[in-house]
Design an enzyme around this catalytic site. Structure first.
Site, mmCIF file in Angstrom:
data_model
loop_
_atom_site.group_PDB
_atom_site.id
_atom_site.type_symbol
_atom_site.label_atom_id
_atom_site.label_comp_id
_atom_site.label_asym_id
_atom_site.label_seq_id
_atom_site.Cartn_x
_atom_site.Cartn_y
_atom_site.Cartn_z
ATOM 1 N N GLU A 1 0.569 -1.161 -0.044
ATOM 2 C CA GLU A 1 -0.075 0.068 -0.071
ATOM 3 C C GLU A 1 0.791 1.246 0.008
ATOM 4 O O GLU A 1 0.527 2.108 -0.453
ATOM 5 C CB GLU A 1 -0.976 -0.121 1.183
ATOM 6 N N GLU B 1 1.947 1.573 -3.348
ATOM 7 C CA GLU B 1 0.672 2.100 -4.315
ATOM 8 C C GLU B 1 0.591 3.496 -4.130
ATOM 9 O O GLU B 1 0.637 4.391 -4.972
ATOM 10 C CB GLU B 1 -0.400 1.439 -3.797
ATOM 11 N N CYS C 1 -8.213 -2.001 4.456
ATOM 12 C CA CYS C 1 -7.975 -3.114 5.274
ATOM 13 C C CYS C 1 -9.479 -3.481 5.841
ATOM 14 O O CYS C 1 -9.632 -4.749 6.496
ATOM 15 C CB CYS C 1 -7.061 -2.785 6.420
ATOM 16 N N SER D 1 -7.488 1.691 -2.072
ATOM 17 C CA SER D 1 -6.227 0.944 -2.393
ATOM 18 C C SER D 1 -6.700 -0.523 -2.985
ATOM 19 O O SER D 1 -7.542 -0.715 -2.536
ATOM 20 C CB SER D 1 -5.586 0.869 -1.115
ATOM 21 N N LYS E 1 -14.921 -9.928 8.428
ATOM 22 C CA LYS E 1 -14.170 -10.565 7.947
ATOM 23 C C LYS E 1 -14.603 -11.940 7.483
ATOM 24 O O LYS E 1 -13.872 -12.708 6.682
ATOM 25 C CB LYS E 1 -12.846 -10.780 9.069
ATOM 26 N N GLU F 1 -15.631 -11.132 3.987
ATOM 27 C CA GLU F 1 -14.742 -10.919 3.254
ATOM 28 C C GLU F 1 -14.054 -12.255 2.705
ATOM 29 O O GLU F 1 -13.925 -12.297 1.712
ATOM 30 C CB GLU F 1 -13.574 -10.051 4.023
ATOM 31 N N GLU G 1 -14.212 -12.901 -5.141
ATOM 32 C CA GLU G 1 -12.906 -12.551 -5.586
ATOM 33 C C GLU G 1 -11.616 -13.143 -4.813
ATOM 34 O O GLU G 1 -10.432 -13.221 -5.192
ATOM 35 C CB GLU G 1 -12.715 -10.946 -5.459
ATOM 36 N N CYS H 1 -10.041 -1.478 14.703
ATOM 37 C CA CYS H 1 -10.286 -2.803 14.911
ATOM 38 C C CYS H 1 -10.503 -3.328 16.408
ATOM 39 O O CYS H 1 -11.308 -4.244 16.619
ATOM 40 C CB CYS H 1 -9.117 -3.794 14.340
#
Lengths: 393, 596, 155
Positions: free
Chosen positions: B284, B287, B310, B330, B369, B372, B377, B526
Site C-alpha cells: 500500500e 501504491e 483493510c 487501495s 471478515k 470478506e 474475488e 479494530c
C-alpha cells in the site's frame, strides 16, 4: 364542588359574530393582554389532556428566535370523538383565527393544520378557507401563512410530540419530555400545538371576554366544551355544554332509559357505571378518584344489552394496534391485557389473573412513555373494577 | 462560563450536579446503579425500555432516569417499593416477549436481560408467552451476522448504532403496536441488504438477538481431520481484548497466552496476521508513492486521495454508498486475505504441502471478515484463500471448551515463518495505526531517514477523535523520489462510518485536500470491532488501544519494511512490491452495489 | 443499476428533498396505484438520500400508506365499538358476500379492496366506512350494496 344542571351553550358554531371582526379587535391588543386574558379565562386544552392554553402560549412567546410554529392538532382519533371534524367542516375560519391569534402572540410566521387522513374529504373546503384567511392576513398585515399537513393514519400522532415527529418525516413516536414543544418543537423550534376546539375557544374568549367564559363551568374547569355523543342514545351528535355537568344529568338528557355505563373520554378514558352517575362530573379535576373526569369530549353510552367485555376487548384491540410500540409497558402491556382477558374468558387463566392484570395496568400508567400508554389503564381498570363478573363469565 | 448547579436529593442524600445531568448520571455519581437496557454509552438516549424508572416526589408518573434531567429540588428514589414493582413488571413483560431458551443461547451469561431478570427474580409464568403466536424467524443468510427475532427486546440499540455510528441504517423499526419490530428494508434477508457486516449492532445488542454467525464447529472439525494442515492467523486487535472474555480486565495484553492456547487447541501452525499487515504496508505504501508519481510526474488521471482497504465493513459501505468512487480505494487486499493467499501458495510450496489440504483459519476482532473471506474475488491462490473466520468471542468460547486454564497457561511464541511481525503491524489494530505504519515506511523509503517523530510515535494520527489529520513535509528526498521534494503529504484518519461519510462526501465532490486517508468501519478501529468482547464503550476501547501502543513499543522491529520474513518473501517469491505476483495474489477489485 | 421512476422524482422535486417532506411525498407516490411498492420506497429513499429501511419503517407506521397491492377502490370499514354496536359486522359480512372476498383481500377484477380501520370520526352516524377519501354513514346492508354498485359502474 358545585354541581349544575346540564346547560347547553352556543359559542362554537354560532354565526352571530364574524371571525374577522373578532380578529380585528383582538389584534389591537398587546400580546401580553391576550395571554393574560386567556390565563384569566381558565381555558384548558380541549383535546383531552387539559393543559392551560394561556400558559402554553406564554411559554412559547417567551422563547427567543424568529422561527416558531403554530400547529392545529386535527388528528382527532379518539374512538367516539368527531367534534373536530364538525368544527373544521362548519367553522374552519374560527380555527384559523385562533391560529392567527397564537401566531401574533408567540410571533410565528408559519402554521400547520395536521389533518387526520380520515378527514381528507375536507381538504378542498379547507384549502378554500385558508385562501380567504390568507387574504385577511394580508389585510391585517400579519405575516402568517397556514398549510395543511395530512396525517398517515396513526392514533398516537394525536400526542403532540408524535405529531411533530410525523411532520418531520419520521415514525410518529412520542419524544422524551422535557424538552416540551413550546421550547423545542417542530424542526427544533418553539411550537404551540393546540387542539382544533381549543383554538376556536381562544377566539370565543376574545369575543365574550375572560369573565363571561369563566362564569361558565366549575372551579378548575371553566367554560364550555363540545361533546361527541354516541352509542345507545337517540340523540347521537355533537353538543356544546357547560363544563361540570354530572353524568346523571347527562344520562337523563341523552340516555335511552336503560343506560348501564358511560365511557367518558373514549378508549383512553374512564368507564362510569350507573351507580356513580350522580357523583361524577365532567371537568379536569383529578382522575377517577375525584369523580371529575377529563375528556376530549367522547361520550359513549352503553345500555344493559351491551357486554362490557366486548367493549373492553374492542378498546384493547385498538390500543394493541395503535401503540407506537417503542416503550415496553405500552407495547407489551397492551398485548398482555388483551390476551389476558381472552384467556380468562376462555377459562385458561383463573379469574385471579385479573388482579395481576390490574397491577400491570397500574404499572403501565406509571411507566409508559406517553399519554397513550399511561391511559390504557383508565378504561381497563374502570371497566374491570365495575364489571368484573362480565370479564369472567 | 460557569455551569449552573442543580440541587436534588437521591435516596435521601442531598447532592449537587451540573445542569443537564440526567437522573441516571446523577445516581451514578452517587455510586447508585440504576438498571438500564436501552441505554448505551455510545448512543443517544431512547428512553424506551423504561427499566430505569425512578420515583420522584410529587410526580404522577415514574420517569425514566436516562431521559430525565435533574431539576432543582427534586426528591428522587431509585429503589422504592413502587420502583421495584414497576421494574419487575417491565422486566416480566420483556421476558414474555423473549425466547427464554437461555440454556442454548450463545449470549447466555453475557446477556443483560438474563442478568436483570435473575436479579429481579422474574417468574417466567407471570404473563402469557407472546412469541408462540408470532411468526418470528431466525435469519442465518448472512456470512457474518445472525438475527434472531425471538430474542429481540426492541431496545433499538442496534437501530441507533446502525444510524448514528455507522450511517448505514440497514436495520430500522417497522410497523407499530404489537407488530412493531426491528427489520431490514421490507424484511429482506440480511445477506441482501445494505448491511456492511461491521457487527457494531452485535456489540451493542443486550441479548442474543444479533450475534455473529459462528464457525466454531467447522473449526473443530478441521482440527480433528488428520488430512488437514490447519493454520491460524490472529489479528493484532485480538490479543488486547481476548483476555476480557477469559477473566482479565480490559487492556491486558494476552499475546503469549493466546499463542499457547491456540497451540493447545491443536492448530498445526500458529501464525500472525501482523506478518501480512507488514506486507500490506509494503504494497500500500508503494501504491501511494506510485499514484503520486503518476499524478505529479506522468500527469495521469489517477484517483487521489488513496484510501485504505483493510476494513471489510468500510469496503462494503463504500461499494453501497459511493459506488462511483471505488477508484480511491487501495487495490490491496486486507492483511487477512493477503495472509490467506500467501499461505496457500508460498507457504504451501515451502512446507511441501498440497494447498488443498491447508485450512486457513483466522481469528479476527471483526464480523465483516467472515463476509470478506467468502467474497468470490478472494480465491487467487486457486482455492478459497481464507476458509474459516472466527471472532475474538468465538475463540474465547473455544478456549473455554478446550478446558485450558487460560489464566495459568505459560506464554508461548508464534511459530516462525509468517509469524514474525513488527510494531507497525501491531498498531493496525487501533484507529490511525495503518496510517502510522504506512508513514513510518513511506517516509523512510522516500527520504532514507526515519519519520521525524519522537520514538517513531506519530502522535497526531493517534487518539479517538472521529476525524484526525496530519501533515508530513518531504524534504531532502532520495534522488529517485525527487518529484516529491518539498511536497507536504496530507493525511486523514476516520473511524466509524458516520465519520467516514463526512470525509467521503468531500472526496465525492473532488474537494478532499488529502493524499492518503485511513478509514476503519468501527469506532476505535479494530480494537472496537464487531467481533470483540461485549460490552464496549469509550473507556474499554481506550484501554485496548493503549495496550496496542504498549505492544508496539515493546517490539524490537517497529517498521514494516524491516520485517525479516517480509523481506525474505519478496526475495524468494514476490519479487517486488506491486510486482506481477503481488498484483495477482495481493490485490483485488471492488463491486458496485445497490443501496437497499 | 435500475433507474429510478420519474413519478417519484417528480414528487420529490415538488415537495423538496428534506426529510420533513417524507409523508407528503409518500402519499403522493401512493396515489397513482393505491399502494407503495418496494421500488417506490427505495426510489423515494434514494431521491431523498435516506436509507430504504428507514423509509420503509416510516411508511409501515401509518395505516394509510399501504404496502401491499390494493384495488382501485379501498373500502375501510370502521371497527370501533360505536359502529359495531350499530351493526358494522353486518355491513362487513354483506360486503364480503357481495364482493366475494374476505377482509384484507382484493377482488379478482382489481376493483375493490376490503379493509377495516379504527374510528373514522362518524360515531353518531354508524355504521360508517370510507371508500378511498369519501365517508359513508348510517349504513345499512342495502345502502352499502348500492354504494358499491355505483363505484363498480364508475370504475
Amino acid at each position: 364542588m358545585a354541581k349544575r344542571k346540564l346547560k347547553r351553550v352556543d359559542l362554537i358554531f354560532s354565526q352571530d359574530c364574524s371571525c374577522k371582526d373578532i380578529l380585528t379587535a383582538a389584534l389591537k391588543k398587546s400580546r401580553e393582554e391576550i395571554i393574560q386574558e386567556l390565563i384569566d379565562s381558565g381555558l384548558k386544552g380541549r383535546g383531552g389532556a387539559g393543559f392551560p392554553t394561556g400558559l402554553k402560549w406564554k411559554m412559547a412567546a417567551a422563547e427567543k428566535g424568529n422561527r416558531k410554529y403554530v400547529i392545529c392538532n386535527a388528528d382527532e382519533g379518539e374512538p367516539g370523538t368527531f367534534k373536530d371534524r364538525e368544527i373544521l367542516d362548519r367553522v374552519a375560519l374560527k380555527v384559523l383565527g385562533g391560529m392567527a391569534l397564537c401566531a401574533y402572540v408567540i410571533d410565528a410566521r408559519e402554521g400547520y393544520i395536521y389533518l387526520r387522513y380520515e378527514y381528507r374529504f375536507l381538504i378542498p373546503k379547507l384549502e378554500k378557507m385558508i385562501e380567504t384567511f390568507h387574504k385577511w392576513m394580508d389585510e391585517f398585515d400579519l405575516d402568517f401563512r397556514v398549510k395543511l399537513f395530512i396525517g398517515g393514519g396513526a392514533y398516537v400522532c394525536g400526542e403532540e410530540t408524535s405529531l411533530i415527529e410525523s411532520m418531520e418525516g419520521k415514525r410518529g413516536e412520542p419524544r422524551n419530555k422535557p424538552p416540551y414543544p413550546t421550547n423545542q418543537g417542530y424542526l427544533g423550534k418553539p411550537t404551540v400545538v393546540n387542539n382544533v376546539e381549543t383554538l376556536v375557544y381562544t377566539m370565543m374568549i376574545m369575543r365574550i371576554g375572560a369573565e363571561e367564559f369563566k362564569a361558565m363551568g366549575i372551579e378548575g374547569s371553566s367554560g364550555s366544551k363540545l361533546f361527541s355523543v354516541s352509542g345507545d342514545t337517540h340523540k347521537a351528535g355533537i353538543y356544546e355544554i357547560e363544563m361540570g355537568m354530572t353524568l346523571e344529568d347527562f344520562v337523563k338528557e341523552f340516555g335511552d332509559g336503560d343506560t348501564k355505563a358511560v365511557q367518558v373520554g373514549g378508549a383512553s378514558g374512564f368507564c362510569v357505571p350507573r351507580k356513580r352517575f350522580k357523583e361524577t362530573t365532567i371537568g379536569f379535576q383529578g382522575g377517577l378518584k375525584g369523580f371529575s373526569l377529563p375528556t376530549g369530549g367522547s361520550m359513549m353510552i352503553f345500555n344493559s344489552s351491551r357486554s362490557m367485555y366486548n367493549v373492553l376487548h374492542n378498546y384493547l384491540e385498538f390500543f394493541e394496534e395503535e401503540s407506537c410500540g417503542q416503550c415496553t409497558p405500552c407495547r407489551v402491556g397492551c398485548q398482555q391485557l388483551l390476551k389476558g382477558i381472552e384467556a380468562i374468558k376462555r377459562g385458561e387463566k383463573s379469574h385471579r389473573y385479573l388482579n395481576d392484570l390490574m397491577r400491570l395496568s397500574e404499572t403501565m400508567k406509571l411507566t409508559a412513555k406517553c399519554g397513550l400508554g399511561q391511559s390504557v389503564a383508565n378504561s381497563f381498570a374502570s371497566i374491570v373494577e365495575n364489571f368484573r363478573e362480565e370479564m369472567i363469565y | 462560563m460557569t455551569v449552573k448547579m442543580i440541587n436534588l436529593t437521591i435516596d435521601g442524600k442531598k447532592i449537587g450536579v451540573p445542569e443537564g445531568t440526567t437522573l441516571l448520571e446523577a445516581a451514578k455519581l452517587e455510586k447508585v446503579k440504576i438498571p438500564t437496557l436501552c441505554y448505551h454509552d455510545d448512543l443517544c438516549i431512547a428512553g424506551n425500555c423504561r427499566v430505569c424508572v425512578v420515583e420522584v416526589e410529587g410526580w404522577r408518573v415514574l420517569p425514566a432516569a436516562c431521559a430525565t434531567p435533574a431539576m432543582e429540588g427534586m426528591v428522587v428514589y431509585t429503589n422504592s417499593p413502587l420502583v421495584r414493582r414497576a421494574r419487575r413488571d417491565i422486566l416480566a413483560l420483556l421476558v414474555s416477549e423473549h425466547s427464554t431458551q437461555c440454556t442454548t443461547c450463545y449470549r447466555s451469561t453475557n446477556c443483560e436481560l438474563q442478568e436483570l431478570a435473575a436479579e429481579y427474580n422474574i417468574d417466567n409464568e407471570i404473563y402469557i408467552n407472546l412469541i408462540k403466536d408470532k411468526h418470528f424467524t431466525i435469519d442465518r443468510t448472512s456470512w457474518a451476522i445472525e438475527k434472531d427475532e425471538t430474542k429481540c427486546i426492541r431496545c433499538q440499540r442496534c437501530v441507533r448504532t446502525c444510524a448514528e455510528l455507522q450511517k448505514v441504517n440497514a436495520l430500522d423499526v417497522i410497523h407499530k403496536g404489537a407488530n412493531m419490530k426491528i427489520a431490514t428494508f421490507f424484511d429482506t434477508v440480511m445477506s441482501e441488504v445494505v448491511c456492511t457486516n461491521c457487527g457494531q449492532c452485535i456489540n451493542r445488542c443486550p441479548t442474543g438477538a444479533l450475534t455473529e454467525r459462528r464457525y466454531i464447529d467447522e473449526i473443530w472439525d478441521a482440527l480433528g481431520d488428520p488430512e488437514k494442515h490447519v493454520i491460524v492467523q490472529t489479528a493484532p486487535a485480538v490479543r488486547v481484548a481476548l483476555g476480557e472474555v477469559l477473566g482479565f480486565e480490559p487492556g491486558v495484553r494476552v499475546t503469549g497466552k493466546m499463542a499457547a492456547a491456540l497451540k493447545h487447541l491443536g492448530f498445526d501452525s500458529v501464525l500472525d496476521t501482523d506478518f501480512a499487515a507488514d506486507l500490506t504496508i509494503m504494497e500500500e505504501g508503494h501504491e501511494l508513492l506510485d499514484r503520486l508519481k503518476r499524478k505529479l510526474v506522468d500527469k495521469e488521471d489517477v484517483s487521489l486521495p488513496l484510501m485504505t482497504s483493510c476494513s471489510p465493513g468500510w469496503i462494503k459501505f463504500i461499494e453501497h454508498m459511493y459506488p462511483d468512487h471505488l477508484g480511491h480505494l487501495s487495490t490491496c487486499k486486507s492483511p487477512q486475505q493477503m495472509f490467506g493467499a500467501i499461505a496457500k501458495t508460498y507457504y504451501a510450496e515451502r512446507k511441501g504441502l498440497d494447498p488443498k489440504n491447508i485450512v486457513n483459519v483466522s481469528v479476527m476482532p471483526c464480523s465483516a471478515k467472515k463476509y470478506e473471506a467468502n467474497r468470490i474475488e478472494m480465491n487467487d491462490s486457486g482455492f478459497q484463500d481464507v476458509d474459516l473466520v472466527c471472532t475474538t468471542r468465538e475463540l474465547g468460547h473455544m478456549i473455554r471448551q478446550s478446558g485450558v486454564d487460560f489464566k495459568e497457561i505459560p506464554e508461548a511464541k508464534f511459530d516462525p515463518f509468517m509469524g514474525d511481525s513488527t510494531g507497525a503491524a501491531v498498531i493496525f489494530g487501533a484507529t490511525g495505526g495503518v496510517m502510522e505504519a504506512a508513514l513510518r515506511t513511506a517516509y523512510e523509503v522516500v527520504t532514507g531517514r526515519e519519520v521525524p517523530f519522537d520514538g517513531l510515535n506519530i502522535t497526531p494520527v493517534r487518539g479517538m477523535d472521529g476525524i484526525r489529520e496530519a501533515k508530513v513535509k518531504l524534504e531532502n528526498v532520495l534522488p529517485e523520489w525527487s518529484f516529491l521534494e518539498g511536497v507536504e503529504l496530507r493525511v486523514a484518519i476516520a473511524h466509524g462510518l458516520t465519520n467516514a461519510t463526512q470525509i467521503m462526501d468531500d472526496v465525492a465532490i473532488g474537494n478532499s485536500p488529502y493524499h492518503f486517508i485511513e478509514i476503519m468501519a468501527c469506532p476505535g478501529g479494530c480494537i472496537g470491532g464487531g467481533g470483540q468482547p461485549i460490552p464496549t464503550n469509550a473507556e474499554i476501547r481506550r484501554k485496548r488501544a493503549e495496550a496496542i501502543y504498549t505492544e508496539d513499543e515493546k517490539m524490537v522491529i517497529r517498521k514494516s519494511h524491516q520485517n525479516p520474513e517480509v523481506i525474505q518473501l519478496y526475495k524468494e517469491f514476490l519479487g517486488k512490491p506491486l510486482g506481477e505476483k503481488s498484483h495477482h495474489l495481493l490485490h483485488t477489485k471492488y463491486v458496485r452495489r445497490e443501496r437497499v | 443499476m435500475r433507474t429510478r421512476q420519474s413519478a417519484v422524482k417528480a414528487a420529490v422535486e415538488k415537495h423538496g428533498k428534506e426529510r420533513k417532506n417524507l409523508l407528503p411525498i409518500l402519499q403522493e407516490v401512493k396515489r397513482s396505484k393505491n399502494y407503495l411498492s418496494r421500488s417506490d420506497i427505495s426510489d423515494v429513499a434514494a431521491e431523498m438520500n435516506l436509507s430504504s429501511a428507514y423509509v420503509y419503517g416510516v411508511a409501515s407506521f401509518y395505516h394509510f400508506l399501504d404496502l401491499e397491492e390494493r384495488g382501485q377502490n379501498i373500502i375501510w370499514i370502521c371497527k370501533t365499538i360505536s359502529c359495531y354496536m350499530k351493526g358494522s359486522k353486518d355491513i362487513l359480512l354483506a360486503l364480503e358476500e357481495a364482493l366475494k372476498i374476505k377482509v384484507g383481500e382484493t377482488t379478482s377484477d382489481g376493483k375493490f379492496t376490503l379493509l377495516q380501520t379504527n374510528c373514522i370520526g362518524w360515531c353518531h352516524k354508524g355504521p360508517a366506512m370510507l371508500i378511498n377519501d369519501q365517508p359513508f354513514t348510517d349504513l345499512t346492508t342495502e345502502k352499502v350494496l348500492n354504494i358499491i354498485e355505483e363505484y363498480y359502474q364508475k370504475s
